[in-house]
Scaffold this motif. Structure first.
Motif, PDB file in Angstrom:
ATOM      1  N   GLU A 148      28.565 -53.704   1.868  1.00  0.00           N
ATOM      2  CA  GLU A 148      29.537 -55.017   2.140  1.00  0.00           C
ATOM      3  C   GLU A 148      30.943 -54.695   1.524  1.00  0.00           C
ATOM      4  O   GLU A 148      31.777 -55.255   2.363  1.00  0.00           O
ATOM      5  N   ASP A 149      30.945 -54.091   0.293  1.00  0.00           N
ATOM      6  CA  ASP A 149      32.393 -54.043  -0.115  1.00  0.00           C
ATOM      7  C   ASP A 149      33.088 -52.756   0.790  1.00  0.00           C
ATOM      8  O   ASP A 149      34.414 -53.161   0.981  1.00  0.00           O
ATOM      9  N   ARG A 152      34.176 -54.935   3.893  1.00  0.00           N
ATOM     10  CA  ARG A 152      35.327 -55.904   3.783  1.00  0.00           C
ATOM     11  C   ARG A 152      36.592 -55.086   3.589  1.00  0.00           C
ATOM     12  O   ARG A 152      37.765 -55.488   4.159  1.00  0.00           O
ATOM     13  N   ALA A 155      37.660 -54.196   7.214  1.00  0.00           N
ATOM     14  CA  ALA A 155      38.391 -55.395   7.696  1.00  0.00           C
ATOM     15  C   ALA A 155      39.670 -55.733   7.234  1.00  0.00           C
ATOM     16  O   ALA A 155      40.647 -56.044   7.957  1.00  0.00           O
ATOM     17  N   GLU A 156      39.812 -55.726   5.877  1.00  0.00           N
ATOM     18  CA  GLU A 156      41.022 -56.162   5.215  1.00  0.00           C
ATOM     19  C   GLU A 156      42.195 -55.197   5.617  1.00  0.00           C
ATOM     20  O   GLU A 156      43.368 -55.607   5.359  1.00  0.00           O
ATOM     21  N   ALA A 192      27.125 -57.723  10.063  1.00  0.00           N
ATOM     22  CA  ALA A 192      28.197 -57.782   8.686  1.00  0.00           C
ATOM     23  C   ALA A 192      29.884 -57.575   9.249  1.00  0.00           C
ATOM     24  O   ALA A 192      30.553 -58.359   9.047  1.00  0.00           O
ATOM     25  N   SER A 195      30.687 -60.645  10.999  1.00  0.00           N
ATOM     26  CA  SER A 195      30.874 -61.538  10.103  1.00  0.00           C
ATOM     27  C   SER A 195      32.186 -61.385   9.473  1.00  0.00           C
ATOM     28  O   SER A 195      32.820 -62.390   9.146  1.00  0.00           O
ATOM     29  N   TYR A 196      32.721 -60.320   9.425  1.00  0.00           N
ATOM     30  CA  TYR A 196      34.111 -59.989   8.876  1.00  0.00           C
ATOM     31  C   TYR A 196      35.263 -60.154   9.852  1.00  0.00           C
ATOM     32  O   TYR A 196      36.446 -59.611   9.635  1.00  0.00           O
TER      33      TYR A 196
END
Length: 449
Positions: A148-149, A152, A155-156, A192, A195-196
């Protein structure tokens, strides 16, 4: 499909992600030539950027990419430092005018990068180049080594399209290629990313793998359709153990024969079409709302794309770039790539300067691969008299085709279109117009089916 037909048209031919293909590149095109080509780019040129990350956590035996497995992060971190220097060097030559409309990170597995380094690389590209509003930022991921990191961080960083490697969900096939990856794991990773906020998802599949059968392909493709990726690519496995040593770990006795490969390809296409996907060219399938279904499709080193930028900058070890003047490729090995960056700031090891004939044949081959139609009117309009010998070759091929691979084009100015029978052999059809193959020059191809 008739075995005799498969036998006649299933020889080794290039994938035609470029023309001429990489085996015809020469060391005569070096850093000096590349610098001159970069300096000559107009300030309003659109750019596409490809970044190569040549590392994975674990090596899949079927893989044909330039990559190596590493359990340690130190080599990856060192490589990133070198890559950042190359980005600075290329950007300095390009200048602030051209806008980047497309970014693609491939490998290897870009998710081998730490979250901190994902952010650092993305930020560096943004500082060095000018990104166009709405630029696509695509990344290839291996679901087995993404958490997940990492999701994320992507996505960021602005990633808005993700390509997920699957190949096949059958456990027997996965064991035979050293890539065990469950459907549940893959579904979780895709969920996942969504979701981001990453909504554009691709899935890559492969047919012709060891232990693969039509039923296993059907099961895999059916499961993939339940995930509703925007795009699905289905590549034929290229077994080249003479060049790729790790492929020698695959037992050739359990590879499907040519007739079985053809059946797998056909079944996968039928299953996706029945699920509402539109077929693009040879081996890509897209949902009706995807941009690739609405624009002229191009072909580059990542396969089919809606990327319309006229210039592709290849960054990283082995990366290939395309400019109006021709192709350039960086040194393949990481040590040699690092040495060249340290010495020259760039890493060009070889390339090819396009002749007028190359450019015309490249146009014809790309449009055949994408549109399944020989582009006689467009070829004349773009290349004038240079087009006539190629159009003559197309007419000669139509006249001698006794297998129904092509049919006379309904357009009076056209020559032929590829039939449903010929679609499977479109790369072999394209090879008719490859003057380098006719000259007996070396090539690295893959089975035509």
């Amino acid at each position: 499909m008739q075995p005799d037909l498969l036998k006649r048209h299933s020889g080794l031919v290039p994938r035609y992600t470029s023309y001429p293909t990489a085996p015809h590149f020469s060391p005569d095109i070096d850093t000096k030539a590349y610098v001159g080509w970069l300096d000559a780019l107009p300030s309003d040129t659109g750019l596409s950027i490809y970044v190569h990350i040549p590392y994975c956590r674990e090596l899949c035996w079927y893989c044909g990419c330039n990559t190596k497995a590493t359990k340690r992060y130190e080599p990856v971190a060192r490589y990133l430092d070198i890559l950042l220097r190359e980005i600075e060097g290329v950007a300095a030559r390009v200048g602030p005018g051209p806008r980047v409309t497309h970014i693609h990170w491939g490998g290897g597995s870009p998710n081998v990068l730490s979250p901190e380094h994902i952010a650092k690389l993305a930020d560096h590209i943004r500082r060095c180049f000018r990104l166009a509003p709405g630029a696509e930022f695509a990344v290839e991921v291996d679901p087995r080594s993404v958490d997940e990191d990492t999701i994320r961080a992507f996505a960021e960083a602005g990633v808005n399209r993700v390509s997920v490697g699957v190949q096949d969900f059958a456990p027997e096939v996965q064991r035979a290629i050293n890539r065990e990856q469950s459907f549940e794991l893959t579904r979780g990773v895709i969920g996942a990313f969504r979701s981001y906020g990453v909504r554009a998802l691709n899935i890559d599949l492969v047919y012709g793998l060891p232990e693969q059968t039509t039923e296993r392909v059907r099961d895999t493709v059916t499961k993939v359709t339940t995930l509703r990726p925007n795009r699905v690519a289905i590549f034929g496995y290229a077994h080249l153990p003479q060049r790729l040593k790790h492929q020698r770990l695959i037992d050739e006795a359990i590879l499907p024969v040519t007739t079985e490969r053809a059946a797998q390809s056909r079944l996968a296409a039928e299953t996706l079409s029945a699920a509402g996907y539109r077929r693009i060219g040879l081996d890509h399938f897209v949902l009706p709302g995807d941009p690739m279904a609405k624009t002229q499709v191009r072909r580059n080193f990542q396969g089919y794309t809606d990327d319309q930028a006229p210039v592709l900058l290849g960054l990283g070890a082995s990366a290939i770039g395309r400019l109006p003047q021709g192709y350039v490729q960086n040194a393949t090995s990481v040590p040699e790539y690092g040495r060249r960056i340290g010495t020259d700031g760039l890493a060009t090891a070889r390339g090819h300067a396009l002749t007028d004939d190359d450019a015309a044949r490249a146009f014809a081959i790309e449009r055949l691969m994408c549109d399944l139609r020989f582009p006689a009117p467009e070829l004349r309009a773009t290349f004038g008299a240079r087009a006539e010998p190629i159009i003559r070759e197309a007419r000669e091929f139509l006249a001698r085709d006794t297998d129904g691979l092509v049919a006379r084009d309904a357009d009076a100015d056209g020559v032929f279109t590829v039939t449903d029978t010929g679609r499977l052999f479109v790369r072999s059809i394209c090879s008719v117009f490859d003057s380098y193959l006719r000259s007996g020059s070396p090539t690295i191809g893959s089975q035509g089916v």
